[in-house]
Write a protein that holds these residues in place. Structure first.
Motif, short mmCIF file in Angstrom:
data_model
loop_
_atom_site.label_atom_id
_atom_site.label_comp_id
_atom_site.label_asym_id
_atom_site.label_seq_id
_atom_site.Cartn_x
_atom_site.Cartn_y
_atom_site.Cartn_z
N SER A 147 4.40 12.60 -11.77
CA SER A 147 5.15 11.78 -10.82
C SER A 147 4.77 10.31 -10.97
N VAL A 148 5.72 9.51 -11.46
CA VAL A 148 5.54 8.08 -11.62
C VAL A 148 6.81 7.42 -11.07
N LEU A 149 6.64 6.38 -10.28
CA LEU A 149 7.76 5.69 -9.68
C LEU A 149 8.75 5.21 -10.76
N GLY A 150 10.02 5.52 -10.58
CA GLY A 150 11.05 5.10 -11.53
C GLY A 150 11.34 6.10 -12.64
N PHE A 151 10.63 7.23 -12.61
CA PHE A 151 10.81 8.25 -13.64
C PHE A 151 11.09 9.59 -12.97
N ILE A 152 11.83 10.45 -13.66
CA ILE A 152 12.03 11.83 -13.22
C ILE A 152 10.83 12.64 -13.72
N ASN A 153 10.24 13.44 -12.86
CA ASN A 153 9.10 14.25 -13.24
C ASN A 153 9.56 15.43 -14.09
N MET A 154 9.17 15.45 -15.37
CA MET A 154 9.52 16.55 -16.26
C MET A 154 8.48 16.67 -17.36
N ASP A 155 7.75 17.75 -17.33
CA ASP A 155 6.78 18.07 -18.37
C ASP A 155 7.52 18.92 -19.40
N ILE A 156 7.67 18.43 -20.63
CA ILE A 156 8.47 19.15 -21.63
C ILE A 156 7.87 20.49 -22.03
N SER A 157 6.60 20.73 -21.67
CA SER A 157 6.01 22.04 -21.97
C SER A 157 6.26 23.05 -20.84
N ASN A 158 6.94 22.61 -19.79
CA ASN A 158 7.26 23.47 -18.65
C ASN A 158 8.76 23.79 -18.70
N GLU A 159 9.08 24.98 -19.20
CA GLU A 159 10.48 25.36 -19.41
C GLU A 159 11.30 25.28 -18.12
N GLU A 160 10.72 25.68 -17.01
CA GLU A 160 11.43 25.66 -15.73
C GLU A 160 11.80 24.23 -15.32
N GLN A 161 10.87 23.29 -15.49
CA GLN A 161 11.15 21.88 -15.17
C GLN A 161 12.24 21.33 -16.08
N VAL A 162 12.16 21.66 -17.36
CA VAL A 162 13.15 21.16 -18.31
C VAL A 162 14.54 21.69 -17.95
N ARG A 163 14.65 22.97 -17.70
CA ARG A 163 15.94 23.56 -17.32
C ARG A 163 16.49 22.92 -16.05
N SER A 164 15.62 22.69 -15.07
CA SER A 164 16.03 22.10 -13.81
C SER A 164 16.58 20.68 -14.01
N VAL A 165 15.87 19.88 -14.77
CA VAL A 165 16.33 18.50 -15.03
C VAL A 165 17.64 18.52 -15.81
N LEU A 166 17.74 19.35 -16.83
CA LEU A 166 18.97 19.41 -17.62
C LEU A 166 20.15 19.89 -16.78
N ASN A 167 19.93 20.88 -15.92
CA ASN A 167 21.00 21.37 -15.06
C ASN A 167 21.40 20.35 -14.00
N ASN A 168 20.41 19.60 -13.49
CA ASN A 168 20.69 18.59 -12.48
C ASN A 168 21.46 17.39 -13.02
#
Length: 69
Positions: free
Chosen positions: A35-56
């Protein structure tokens, strides 16, 4: 308008994309592994986070500048 997602946006290469001027042709989406101001939180090694960001955000283009350092 096309959406461009940039991973590793706070790294050495990713910061160059942050300097890209705003355009009416595309919108930039910047991610960071924590979590950094101005950025979307996404760890590329976390498949669930990646899918969530891509779907959003449904980016048209993905530029991967993330790296292990």
């Amino acid at each position: 308008m096309r959406k461009i997602l940039v991973t590793g946006s706070n790294g050495q290469l990713g910061l160059y994309f942050k300097k890209t001027p705003n355009s009416s042709l595309f919108s930039m989406i910047y991610t960071h592994h924590s979590s950094v101001l101005g950025f979307i939180n996404m760890d590329i090694s976390n498949e669930e986070q990646v899918r969530s960001v891509l779907n959003n955000f449904k980016p048209d283009i993905i530029i991967n500048t993330a790296a292990l350092t």
